[in-house]
Design an enzyme around this catalytic site. Structure first.
Site, mmCIF file in Angstrom:
data_model
loop_
_atom_site.group_PDB
_atom_site.id
_atom_site.type_symbol
_atom_site.label_atom_id
_atom_site.label_comp_id
_atom_site.label_asym_id
_atom_site.label_seq_id
_atom_site.Cartn_x
_atom_site.Cartn_y
_atom_site.Cartn_z
ATOM 1 N N SER A 560 0.843 -1.199 0.000
ATOM 2 C CA SER A 560 0.000 0.000 0.000
ATOM 3 C C SER A 560 0.872 1.239 0.000
ATOM 4 O O SER A 560 2.017 1.215 0.483
ATOM 5 C CB SER A 560 -0.899 0.006 1.241
ATOM 6 O OG SER A 560 -1.550 1.251 1.393
ATOM 7 N N TYR A 573 -3.057 -0.822 10.368
ATOM 8 C CA TYR A 573 -3.034 -1.117 8.936
ATOM 9 C C TYR A 573 -1.703 -0.700 8.311
ATOM 10 O O TYR A 573 -1.047 -1.479 7.607
ATOM 11 C CB TYR A 573 -4.192 -0.397 8.252
ATOM 12 C CG TYR A 573 -4.233 -0.557 6.751
ATOM 13 C CD1 TYR A 573 -4.769 -1.694 6.180
ATOM 14 C CD2 TYR A 573 -3.743 0.440 5.907
ATOM 15 C CE1 TYR A 573 -4.820 -1.845 4.803
ATOM 16 C CE2 TYR A 573 -3.780 0.307 4.527
ATOM 17 C CZ TYR A 573 -4.320 -0.845 3.980
ATOM 18 O OH TYR A 573 -4.358 -0.989 2.611
#
Length: 683
Positions: A560, A573
């Site tokens: 990400s 996350y």
């Protein structure tokens, strides 16, 4: 508009071809003769409709028929230059074609056109080939199909390679035996005929059923001999576990010359054959029907260790036998090749037999691999029937070579379309039932890969896989990536389904959007279990198979933008994404010596179709940024350099490029797919 004769032919072909006792997949051919109107003259013209080259009877349609003018086709007899130049006649068929479109005429066209019957079937039934490959096949034919007075309903035809001369031979046999309904083609199959389509079909079925009934009534009870001690089948669970353990090694063996996809079967017919006393000697004789050995090679590689041997012992012996197999195949090629022969096409086995475990078959794609295995089961049935009545005696290696390296066969191979970039590759994609994972699976399948859709939800995984095609293209498996046993089971399922693994995409993920003080230990563990630990477990299980295959491979991490960018309210996350990003670097270094490339992709703002965003992450992020959830995708786009929304297919494009041939020297790379977020620029 389809003529009545052609319509009847297609219906008959589909019925015959749909039953494996009648013929193998894509094997045999059928024809009909009839009259249609010539659109040029407006006059009736006699035509021959015949299954074209490469088609399958069970699924034959009008486009799979070659249509020839019968007068011109039969006139070729007048210019036939003799058996030494009979291959030239295949090109001559093109000058007999009627109309446009349709399939190319096959080598067996002469058999259908020259035989004086309105309808002709040429088939490869196991029972018929058993008689055709028996050492005393001619005598058996007389005994089984004679009436005791010397009159034969079915006549023996000695082995001859398919072609124009065989068509002349069968036409002559029919002319000399007006009572005959067909013939047994030595080493090959059967041919039958009739005045009507129904009569031809009935005659074909009568020959097949009569041959099988005779084998059943008069055949030896144990045609393969007794059971070899230690060679009986392992219990099912143990058998399949051993198959998964051996699959990477065997696929690597079969792919030494070029990458192959595999198929595994532990059908009773295979296990019983491999347990028998005669299996080694019969396997060494090879197959006989041309359709069989063109798919299976002239003989298989058979492991000579009992099922009680350890996996390590079997793997070591398989490598030794592979070296012997390659030397033996090279000797076969050298013994029969001449200056005009095509180059050797590879010396690796296409069929590998492991007693107690089963059969591994290989091909350029899954369908080809599966069909090769089906053909070898046909060969086992043929050997059983021949040994039950007599002695199995296939055609000679010299004749096999004449067909395997036939100029016409080589021309057919050269006409095949260029393979897609990922053909022959086997991909395992986690979290692939929706969003980015599904887009990746879809793109890889479209580029020719076999794909395993792995997801926590088995039903959704199977549904997503079914959208990609049949099980020759994709399967769905359950995979809780946080569970080591579950991951190994999913990898084993991949190995059993497609023979190996080449490409792993660690995509499974979830996200909880919370600031530090609201993030619980449970939140932290869940995020890290699914993505950091999950990626580690998947990569570890896959790497073992990749290393044993010795074929290199690719591991892709869908990380990400957050792995390098400190966004608000997502400590768990972003931290686990950073963990994944560094796994890419670590594994690139460790696996590089095995030819395995490890790369990452850093997407951002992939809202559309995303399972993560749909599960609450989107609402949380929208609240964090003060926008409506339905506007979140555009919000992310507006803050980028390119001002373009990122969708799952953009990430799939990056996976395609990273795992394709263009970046074959790239490893340890992270590619941003975020439309340009300057704060997330690498280095």
């Amino acid at each position: 508009m389809t003529s009545a004769a052609a319509a009847d032919l297609i219906a008959r072909s589909n019925r015959l071809g749909s039953d494996p006792k009648n013929t193998n997949y894509a094997g045999g051919n059928t024809s009909a003769k009839g009259t249609d109107i010539d659109p040029v003259t407006g006059e009736p013209v006699e035509l021959l409709w015949v299954k074209g080259s490469g088609g399958d009877l069970g699924t034959l349609t009008e486009s799979g028929l070659a249509v020839l003018r019968l007068d011109r086709m039969r006139a070729l007899v007048n210019v036939y230059p003799g058996v030494e130049r009979e291959d030239e006649m295949v090109a001559a068929f093109d000058y007999c074609l009627h109309g446009k479109g349709g399939a190319a005429p096959s080598i067996d066209t002469a058999m259908h056109g020259l035989v004086d019957a309105a309808h002709v079937d040429h088939l490869h039934p196991d029972a018929g080939i058993a008689i055709a490959t028996a050492a005393d096949g001619e005598e058996l034919t007389a005994r089984i199909f004679g009436d005791g007075t010397g009159s034969q309903r079915v006549v023996w035809v000695p082995w001859r390679r398919p072609g124009f001369q065989l068509g002349l031979d069968i036409a002559e046999i029919k002319a000399q035996n007006p009572q005959a309904i067909g013939c047994i083609l030595g080493g090959h199959g059967i041919t039958a005929w009739g005045d009507t389509s129904d009569e031809a079909e009935a005659n074909s079925l009568w020959i097949i059923e009569t041959a099988q009934a005779y084998i059943d009534e008069h055949g030896a009870a144990e045609p393969f001999g007794g059971v070899r001690p230690g060679f009986k089948a392992l219990p099912e669970a143990e058998r399949r576990a051993r198959a998964a353990a051996l699959a990477p090694t065997i696929r690597g063996i079969a792919s030494t010359d070029k990458p192959m996809v595999g198929h595994y079967t532990d059908a009773d017919v295979v296990l019983d054959f491999l347990a028998s006393e005669k299996a080694p000697a019969l396997a060494a004789l090879g197959t006989s029907c041309p359709d069989h050995f063109l798919r299976t090679k002239v003989k298989p590689l058979i492991l000579d260790l009992p099922a009680t041997a350890t996996a390590e012992e079997q793997i070591a012996r398989l490598h030794e036998l592979h070296a012997e197999y390659r030397a033996d195949y090279q000797a076969y090629y050298d013994a029969h090749a001449d200056a005009d022969s095509p180059a050797i096409r590879g010396a690796d086995p296409l069929i590998v037999l492991v007693p107690g475990v089963g059969m591994f078959s290989y091909g350029a794609n899954k369908q080809t691999a599966r069909v090769a295995g089906e053909f070898y089961i046909n060969a086992i049935n043929v050997m059983r029937g021949a040994e039950a009545l007599s002695t199995y005696a296939p055609i000679s290696d010299a004749e096999k070579f004449r067909i395997e390296y036939w100029a016409l066969e080589e021309a057919k191979l050269q006409r095949m379309p260029k393979p897609k970039t990922h053909q022959g590759r086997i991909a395992f994609v986690t979290g692939a039932a929706s969003g980015i994972g599904k887009a990746i699976a879809t793109r890889l399948a479209a580029e020719g890969a076999c794909v395993v859709v792995a997801d926590l939800d088995l039903e959704k995984a199977q549904a997503a896989a079914s959208e990609l095609g049949g099980t020759d293209v994709a399967i769905g498996v359950a995979a809780n990536v946080a569970d080591a046993d579950g991951v190994q089971a999913a990898i084993d399922a991949t190995l059993l389904a497609f023979g190996g693994i080449d490409l792993v995409v660690n995509n499974a993920g979830l996200s909880l959007s919370k600031p530090l003080l609201e993030t619980t230990e449970k939140d932290w563990d869940l995020q890290h279990d699914v993505m950091a630990k999950g990626s580690f477990l998947v990569s570890k299980a896959a790497a073992k198979a990749l290393i044993e295959q010795r074929m290199g491979g690719d591991v892709i991490y869908i990380s990400s933008k957050n792995s390098v960018f400190a966004g608000p309210n997502n400590i768990a996350y972003s931290a686990t994404k950073a963990d994944q990003a560094h796994q890419v670097r670590l594994l690139a270094v460790e696996l590089g010596e095995h030819g395995v490339r490890v790369n990452g992709i850093n997407p951002d703002g992939v809202v559309r179709g995303s399972g993560i965003f749909a599960s609450g992450w989107g609402a949380n992020r929208a609240a964090t940024y003060g926008v409506n959830e339905e506007d979140l995708g555009q919000f992310y786009a507006n803050r980028t350099i390119l001002k373009r929304e990122v969708v799952p297919e953009n990430v799939a494009d990056a996976v395609f490029v990273l795992t394709g041939p263009e970046l074959s020297r790239t490893t340890g790379l992270h590619i941003p797919v975020d439309s340009g977020v300057a704060a997330a620029f690498l280095r």
